[in-house]
Design an enzyme around this catalytic site. Structure first.
Site, PDB file in Angstrom:
ATOM      1  N   ASP A  67       0.846  -1.243   0.078  1.00  0.00           N
ATOM      2  CA  ASP A  67      -0.060  -0.038  -0.035  1.00  0.00           C
ATOM      3  C   ASP A  67       0.901   1.337  -0.162  1.00  0.00           C
ATOM      4  O   ASP A  67       1.927   1.265   0.554  1.00  0.00           O
ATOM      5  CB  ASP A  67      -0.893  -0.001   1.057  1.00  0.00           C
ATOM      6  CG  ASP A  67      -0.153  -0.542   2.480  1.00  0.00           C
ATOM      7  OD1 ASP A  67       0.975  -0.568   2.504  1.00  0.00           O
ATOM      8  OD2 ASP A  67      -0.968  -0.841   3.421  1.00  0.00           O
ATOM      9  N   ASP A 136      -7.991  -2.548  13.639  1.00  0.00           N
ATOM     10  CA  ASP A 136      -9.625  -2.881  13.576  1.00  0.00           C
ATOM     11  C   ASP A 136      -9.399  -3.954  12.496  1.00  0.00           C
ATOM     12  O   ASP A 136     -10.633  -4.184  11.903  1.00  0.00           O
ATOM     13  CB  ASP A 136     -10.046  -1.650  12.548  1.00  0.00           C
ATOM     14  CG  ASP A 136      -9.311  -0.996  11.444  1.00  0.00           C
ATOM     15  OD1 ASP A 136      -8.308  -1.955  11.068  1.00  0.00           O
ATOM     16  OD2 ASP A 136      -9.622  -0.118  10.605  1.00  0.00           O
ATOM     17  N   HIS A 138      -7.405  -4.643   9.963  1.00  0.00           N
ATOM     18  CA  HIS A 138      -7.217  -4.275   8.489  1.00  0.00           C
ATOM     19  C   HIS A 138      -5.893  -5.014   8.020  1.00  0.00           C
ATOM     20  O   HIS A 138      -4.830  -5.251   8.841  1.00  0.00           O
ATOM     21  CB  HIS A 138      -7.215  -2.750   7.935  1.00  0.00           C
ATOM     22  CG  HIS A 138      -6.003  -2.046   8.773  1.00  0.00           C
ATOM     23  ND1 HIS A 138      -6.082  -0.975   9.241  1.00  0.00           N
ATOM     24  CD2 HIS A 138      -4.638  -2.214   8.600  1.00  0.00           C
ATOM     25  CE1 HIS A 138      -5.164  -0.356   9.636  1.00  0.00           C
ATOM     26  NE2 HIS A 138      -4.247  -1.216   9.148  1.00  0.00           N
ATOM     27  N   GLU A 143      -9.814  -1.791   4.655  1.00  0.00           N
ATOM     28  CA  GLU A 143     -10.571  -1.608   5.863  1.00  0.00           C
ATOM     29  C   GLU A 143     -11.719  -2.265   5.990  1.00  0.00           C
ATOM     30  O   GLU A 143     -12.374  -2.900   5.092  1.00  0.00           O
ATOM     31  CB  GLU A 143     -10.918  -0.003   6.077  1.00  0.00           C
ATOM     32  CG  GLU A 143      -9.641   0.941   5.930  1.00  0.00           C
ATOM     33  CD  GLU A 143      -8.865   1.224   7.493  1.00  0.00           C
ATOM     34  OE1 GLU A 143      -9.096   0.162   8.157  1.00  0.00           O
ATOM     35  OE2 GLU A 143      -8.455   2.290   7.744  1.00  0.00           O
TER      36      GLU A 143
END
Ligand code: F6R
Length: 236
Positions: A67, A136, A138, A143
């Site tokens: 990313d 979270d 990810h 996400e």
């Protein structure tokens, strides 16, 4: 799935670096999927050390990163390209033209994303994908959401990710709100996956991701379906 717990971050880094090193020794022209963030820093440090000792040769390796922040050029100190240069590429003999990080400043993101996927497919896919995991759930910057996104895409970062990553910036306001991330197909088609997580804060999300239901609300939970995944967790 193999789940390894180590007592220290140093041991996690060494074990993970051993797995990456074995991959490069067994297949010198392998494709490594690489991650940024704090978790892999010790792994890269260990790999650099072994490279300096002549124990590992990156000359035929290709790398593809997960990313990049949208809007940050590769020379921005918080860009993931910059991170990779500083933490690994500048210190080993990988050929710079064989290192790929999504372009966060692409003129046309649809084209950039499609080209990134096509490039990975053209390499024959990823041999070993290194992953961290967000609080979270990810992976990459996939996400939590209503569905797993298959291809490389631009994503709006969640507030919790912005807050978590603000530690690398002068203030949360400076954290880019969007990122471009590899999607689930390239990750799940990697022949092997190595996920690393350290510190007690990651324990709960690891349990939810690997022992709970498979759901896009916890993107990492899809990894339960991967046939060859190793998770290394260190308690400190
Ligand atoms: C970074 C990436 C992210 C991180 C995750 C954990 O390339 O893909 O998914 O792995 O945010 O970050 P750290 O390791 O900083 O806790």
């Amino acid at each position: 799935m193999k789940f390894i717990t180590t007592a220290t971050y140093e041991k996690l880094s060494r074990q993970a670096a051993n797995i990456i090193s074995a991959q490069v020794i067994l297949k010198p022209d392998c494709v490594l999927g690489l991650a940024t963030g704090s978790s892999p820093v010790g792994i890269y440090r260990q790999l650099i050390d072994w490279y300096r000792k002549g124990d590992i040769d990156f000359s035929r390796v290709t790398s593809v990163n997960l990313d990049e922040y949208v809007g940050l050029k590769g020379d921005h100190p918080q860009s993931y390209r910059y991170f990779m240069q500083q933490n690994l590429f500048d210190h080993v003999n990988i050929d710079p033209k064989n290192t790929y990080v999504p372009d966060g400043c692409a003129a046309d993101f649809a084209l950039e994303c499609a080209a990134y996927d096509a490039r990975i497919a053209g390499m024959g896919g990823i041999d070993l994908q290194l992953l961290g995991i967000g609080l979270d759930g990810h992976i990459g910057f996939n996400e939590p959401g209503d569905c797993f996104v298959k291809n490389t895409h631009v994503v709006e970062l969640h507030e919790s990710t912005i807050q978590a990553n603000s530690r690398f910036f002068d203030s949360p306001d400076e954290v880019p709100r969007r990122a471009v991330t590899m999607g689930m197909i390239s990750i799940m088609q990697a022949k092997k996956i190595l996920l690393v997580a350290n510190g007690p804060a990651k324990k709960e999300i690891l349990t939810r991701a690997f022992e709970g239901p498979i759901t896009p609300q916890i993107p990492a939970s899809i990894l339960q379906l991967h046939p060859d995944i190793t998770v290394i967790y260190s308690e400190v």
